[in-house]
Design an enzyme around this catalytic site. Structure first.
Site, PDB file in Angstrom:
ATOM      1  N   GLY A 267       0.815  -1.223   0.000  1.00 14.72           N
ATOM      2  CA  GLY A 267       0.000   0.000   0.000  1.00 14.72           C
ATOM      3  C   GLY A 267       0.842   1.264   0.000  1.00 14.72           C
ATOM      4  CB  ALA A 268       1.696   3.727   1.619  1.00 20.69           C
ATOM      5  CG  MET A 269       8.270   2.332   2.740  1.00 24.00           C
ATOM      6  SD  MET A 269       8.089   1.032   4.009  1.00 24.00           S
ATOM      7  CE  MET A 269       9.282   1.602   5.208  1.00 24.00           C
ATOM      8  CD  GLU A 270       6.861   2.477   7.783  1.00 29.99           C
ATOM      9  OE1 GLU A 270       6.125   2.134   6.831  1.00 29.99           O
ATOM     10  OE2 GLU A 270       7.303   1.661   8.615  1.00 29.99           O
ATOM     11  CG  ASN A 271      10.440   5.332   2.555  1.00 31.88           C
ATOM     12  OD1 ASN A 271      10.852   4.242   2.903  1.00 31.88           O
ATOM     13  ND2 ASN A 271       9.669   5.499   1.494  1.00 31.88           N
ATOM     14  CD  GLU A 304       2.274   3.848   5.227  1.00 30.42           C
ATOM     15  OE1 GLU A 304       3.352   3.699   5.827  1.00 30.42           O
ATOM     16  OE2 GLU A 304       1.513   2.884   4.966  1.00 30.42           O
ATOM     17  CG  HIS A 307       4.513   3.570  10.298  1.00 25.35           C
ATOM     18  ND1 HIS A 307       4.639   2.638  11.308  1.00 25.35           N
ATOM     19  CD2 HIS A 307       3.968   2.892   9.246  1.00 25.35           C
ATOM     20  CE1 HIS A 307       4.172   1.466  10.879  1.00 25.35           C
ATOM     21  NE2 HIS A 307       3.756   1.588   9.640  1.00 25.35           N
TER      22      HIS A 307
HETATM   23  N1  TRP Z   1       5.801  -0.482   6.402  1.00 19.70           N
HETATM   24  C1  TRP Z   1       4.795  -0.545   5.379  1.00 19.70           C
HETATM   25  C2  TRP Z   1       3.477  -0.234   6.057  1.00 19.70           C
HETATM   26  O1  TRP Z   1       3.154   0.860   6.310  1.00 19.70           O
HETATM   27  C3  TRP Z   1       4.705  -1.875   4.716  1.00 19.70           C
HETATM   28  C4  TRP Z   1       5.401  -2.010   3.424  1.00 19.70           C
HETATM   29  C5  TRP Z   1       5.350  -1.179   2.379  1.00 19.70           C
HETATM   30  C6  TRP Z   1       6.190  -3.098   2.989  1.00 19.70           C
HETATM   31  N2  TRP Z   1       6.069  -1.704   1.342  1.00 19.70           N
HETATM   32  C7  TRP Z   1       6.573  -2.851   1.687  1.00 19.70           C
HETATM   33  C8  TRP Z   1       6.585  -4.254   3.590  1.00 19.70           C
HETATM   34  C9  TRP Z   1       7.347  -3.757   0.971  1.00 19.70           C
HETATM   35  C10 TRP Z   1       7.370  -5.152   2.894  1.00 19.70           C
HETATM   36  C11 TRP Z   1       7.739  -4.901   1.602  1.00 19.70           C
HETATM   37  O2  TRP Z   1       2.758  -1.037   6.492  1.00 19.70           O
HETATM   38 ZN    ZN Z   2       2.710   0.110   8.601  1.00 19.89          ZN
END
Ligand code: TRP
Ligand code: ZN
Length: 875
Positions: A267-271, A304, A307
């Site tokens: 879905g998305a990533m919290e960088n 996100e 996070h």
């Molecule tokens: N940390 C992400 C979340 O908010 C999860 C996630 C996004 C992820 N992209 C990913 C985990 C790729 C593994 C691989 O939940």
């Molecule tokens: Zn998450």
């Protein structure tokens, strides 16, 4: 450098954790983005962590090592050991700098981990272990450092060059390329690193925190999509305000960026400071997105953002602790959605996820506790167990502590661990210390897998004026763990009198009609003082992630459904009534549904005080997936037959009422607010049930709604209703019209692919083959694959489970293909195959033979290896 498969299929264990032998002061990265290979230079200051003579082992995959320097002196090949996925170096000093140059190939990276290209834009995905595809590094979350990132590229092609933190410089180099430098002042693990380079449309805004910090908000989307970015931006601002309000947590940098990309595994990533989102989780306007899309965007943007504190400022010591950040952050995003929208409807969705997916995971070969004990491929543990059961565990803590103590626990947790990489134990300790409540037994929820069954027997003793509740708990053995212990399970109950009035009972001196029973032993009896015989609802608001084993009498259910003051629990009790009769119907094909069901529905439909969105949920017959939980071994055909019969029974008996409610709630003009969403949900739930009748009149209604619709919610609802009609001509026309209108807009076309994929059509396999040829379909894009194949395998129960086995064969063929394109997506897609234990022997055999063939693949990824090897029978 291609996606070669690394065949280290050894498990890693939580119990083997050791602190990193070296820590990092600063990481300085330089990316030279050319059209071909990307050169990465990493300058890293290491220092020894404690007294030892251990070597420094760096992780690195899918890259070509060019050179290594130690304190700016070139090393030769005898100075270090380079293996398939590690680089080992034994330093003679306690503190030193390594400069490593390597080359990577983003253009051919279809795994979407590490640095890759998405529609011409460079982007990264480093969680969980993607950073090792970028450079040689200790790729583990307990190695934290500040990062400085230089990006060198041609700004004509890549006008936006982004990374974490603050932009500190930008200048043109002698060769005409541009170099941009970013610095992130907060220490972070490498999984939170991000880089994006590309051309986008940019939506800007700003937010001033309650600490007085003015934050620039920047949302980057594909060119031409600016009009679909506003909802995500508004959601972000709501999330920032909510976290200040409810958790006293404010943002900590001067800039917050979100980039939407088309190719993304999740879905998305919290960088840190630079979230990367699947465009599906950002883009929305009324024309192209449904109400469900709007709500899901709001919750993911919130997730996100949340996070930043629960995940980034306080991060995980090791990946076994994933639920530390995910369970907690899901809980936070759930509360965000619940505070802003309908608490009951959100709770219904959460309960459905648990019952339909998490209980199934616990009952299958991949069963694991929310804190797993062993892992082969970390990507396989981003699961409903870690995320959603993890959130349920936090929710139980919240209900045991209460909001005030819970928030004190949160503050203590952050105060103690800001800037650290910690464990789930650290979190529970903070909660325990802040509240003074003993959580030692509660902690078992972190280490024990499986779904507890809570059996309840009740006894009313009129002579003594007591009501006894006798409770037994047990957790059946799971694939990963044979022995189970008694858990601390909070069970919410409410008492009513037979005329539906709340009835107060007394337990341990506490008198109320709503009580929380804290079950801590295997067998426990709770004795209440009461003036008259109560009727009781158990496990209100889904107070614990367990299965309730209690035989309600039909008339008690009916009384409770009307009496219940919790909207969620009304829905839950109605589900119980449906399920009790569906089960009878599965066992006995001649059985007919009691008029009680339709009488109750009629009564609920006419109750104007009820939340319409909740009523819409009440009208939905329990799904195949939720019914599976009620059988040891399911008769697939009988379940489907019973479900269809129930839906038809409701449609036939409530035709007038449903039509009336439809007319009352259908609106020609679109508005976006809670009330309008609820009305659309209710009208469309009526339409969906009425479609079972498939009369000319209903057909005309469906076509009319499609033609009149000015929003995607109603459009899609009429498409799905049309898919149920016997005469296929209306459905074909609608689908062709949609295709004409939206072709080329792949995100919207996903809804079209999904509608076809879910249709119970005997020609489905031909259809799927044709759709795979559609110009908008692309095997390399996970959204497309999920829309077509995922929807078929997850939601087209009659066709996927076709007796011939052709549904299983189709999925196995797709997985074989995806194995070499994108192992993460392939492994997610295999879920409906490995959860075969609930099916009849015939279907189990068909699936096992497909799994065996997959197991023979010469280049099987670790991801698939782990799942398939756990699911094949051992003999
Ligand atoms: N940390 C992400 C979340 O908010 C999860 C996630 C996004 C992820 N992209 C990913 C985990 C790729 C593994 C691989 O939940
Ligand atoms: Zn998450």
């Amino acid at each position: 450098m291609s996606n070669t498969i690394i065949n280290s299929t050894k498990a890693q264990y939580l119990k083997d954790y050791q602190v990193p032998p070296f820590l990092v002061r600063n990481t300085e990265l330089t990316f030279e983005l050319n059209s071909g290979f990307t050169q990465v230079t990493a300058v890293v200051q290491y220092y020894k962590n404690g007294e030892h003579n251990l070597p420094l082992v760096l992780n690195g995959e899918h890259q070509k090592l060019i050179s290594i320097q130690l304190n700016q002196q070139l090393l030769n090949e005898n100075d270090y050991e380079l293996e398939e996925d590690t680089l080992t170096f034994t330093p003679q000093v306690d503190e030193f700098e390594l400069t490593i140059i390597s080359q990577i190939d983003p253009a051919n990276n279809t795994s979407l981990e590490g640095l890759y290209l998405s529609e011409g834009a460079y982007c990264t995905q480093c969680e969980a272990q993607g950073f090792r595809r970028i450079t040689y590094f200790q790729d583990r979350p307990d190695v934290l450092s500040t990062f400085t990132t230089h990006i060198i590229a041609d700004v004509k092609q890549y006008p936006y060059l982004l990374s974490n933190g603050n932009k500190i410089s930008e200048h043109t180099l002698d060769n005409g390329l541009t170099q941009v430098t970013w610095q992130d002042p907060y220490k972070k693990p490498c999984y939170l690193f991000a880089l994006v380079a590309g051309d986008f449309d940019l939506l800007t805004d700003s937010y001033t925190t309650n600490t007085g910090r003015k934050v620039a908000l920047e949302l980057f989307v594909d060119k031409g999509n600016l009009h679909r970015a506003e909802h995500a931006m508004a959601s972000l601002k709501r999330a920032m305000a909510w976290d200040e309000e409810r958790f006293s947590l404010a943002y900590d940098l001067d800039i917050y960026m979100i980039v939407a990309v088309d190719f993304f595994n999740m879905g998305a990533m919290e960088n840190k400071g630079l979230n990367v989102f699947n465009s599906k989780c950002v883009l929305a306007d009324s024309q192209s997105a449904t109400d469900a899309d709007y709500l899901s965007i709001e919750s993911i943007v919130g997730h996100e953002y949340f996070h930043n504190w629960t995940g980034n400022r306080v991060t995980c010591r090791d990946w076994f602790q994933l639920s530390l950040k995910e369970g907690l952050t899901v809980f936070r995003d759930q509360e965000f959605s619940m505070d802003l929208g309908s608490r009951a409807v959100n709770r219904i969705q959460q309960a459905k996820i648990m019952r339909e997916h998490q209980f199934a995971e616990d009952a299958g070969p991949m069963s694991h506790p929310i804190r797993p004990e062993s892992v082969i491929e970390m990507n396989n543990f981003y699961t409903v167990t870690v995320y959603d059961k993890g959130a349920e565990v936090i929710r139980m803590l919240h209900s045991i502590l209460g909001e005030e103590k819970f928030q004190q626990g949160m503050q203590l947790y952050i105060e103690r661990h800001d800037g650290q990489a910690v464990t789930c134990d650290d979190f529970v300790s903070a909660m325990q210390d802040a509240s003074g409540i003993d959580l030692s037994q509660f902690k078992l929820w972190y280490s024990q897998s499986g779904t507890p069954i809570v059996n309840i027997e009740t006894h009313y003793n009129e002579a003594q004026s007591i009501y006894q509740i006798k409770i037994t708990q047990g957790t059946p053995a799971t694939a990963d763990q044979p022995e189970k212990q008694a858990l601390h399970i909070p069970i919410n109950v409410a008492f009513y009198s037979e005329d539906g009035e709340p009835l107060a009972l007394t337990l341990d001196g506490h008198t109320s009609n709503e009580q929380v029973i804290n079950l801590t032993q295997t067998n426990q009896t709770f004795t209440f003082d009461c003036s008259k015989q109560p009727i009781v609802s158990f496990l209100r608001d889904f107070s614990a992630p367990v299965k309730l084993d209690y035989q309600y009498a039909d008339d008690t259910l009916a009384q409770l459904i009307l009496a219940e003051t919790s909207a969620y629990t009304k829905w839950e009790l109605m589900q119980t009534l449906y399920i009790q009769h569906l089960k009878l119907n599965v066992e006995n094909a001649e059985y007919v549904y009691p008029t009680l069901i339709t009488e109750l529905l009629a009564e609920l439909l006419s109750d104007t005080r009820l939340d319409k969105a909740m009523l819409a949920e009440v009208l939905k017959v329990p799904s195949f997936a939720s019914l599976l939980e009620h059988f040891e071994q399911a008769d697939v055909d009988a379940i489907l037959r019973a479900q269809n019969a129930l839906a038809l029974h409701i449609a036939e008996n409530l035709k007038t009422e449903l039509t009336q409610v439809y007319q009352n709630n259908y609106r020609q003009t679109y508005q976006y607010n809670g009330e309008a969403i609820a009305e659309r949900a209710l009208a469309n739930a009526c339409l969906s049930i009425l479609a079972e009748l498939a009369t000319d009149q209903i057909q005309a209604l469906i076509v009319e709604q499609y033609q009149q619709s000015d929003n995607m919610t109603n459009t899609l609802a009429s498409m799905s209703a049309a898919a149920k009609l016997k005469a296929q001509s209306s459905f074909s026309q609608i689908m062709e019209d949609f295709n004409q209108k939206w072709q080329g807009d792949a995100l919207v076309m996903d809804k079209w692919f999904a509608t076809f994929a879910k249709q119970d059509n005997d020609d489905i396999l031909t259809r799927l083959d044709q759709l795979q040829q559609h110009p908008d379909f692309n095997w390399n894009n996970p959204n497309r694959v999920r829309a077509l194949v995922g929807q078929f395998a997850m939601f087209n129960y009659p066709q996927f489970h076709h007796k011939s086995g052709r549904g299983y064969q189709y999925l196995a063929k797709v997985i074989k293909r995806l194995n070499s394109i994108n192992p993460q997506v392939a492994a997610r897609m295999i879920t409906p195959l490995i959860q075969y234990k609930k099916l009849d022997q015939h279907r189990q055999n068909l699936i096992i033979s497909e799994l065996k063939k997959l197991a023979e693949l010469p280049t099987l990824s670790k991801d698939l290896f782990e799942k398939i090897s756990k699911s094949l029978p051992t003999s």
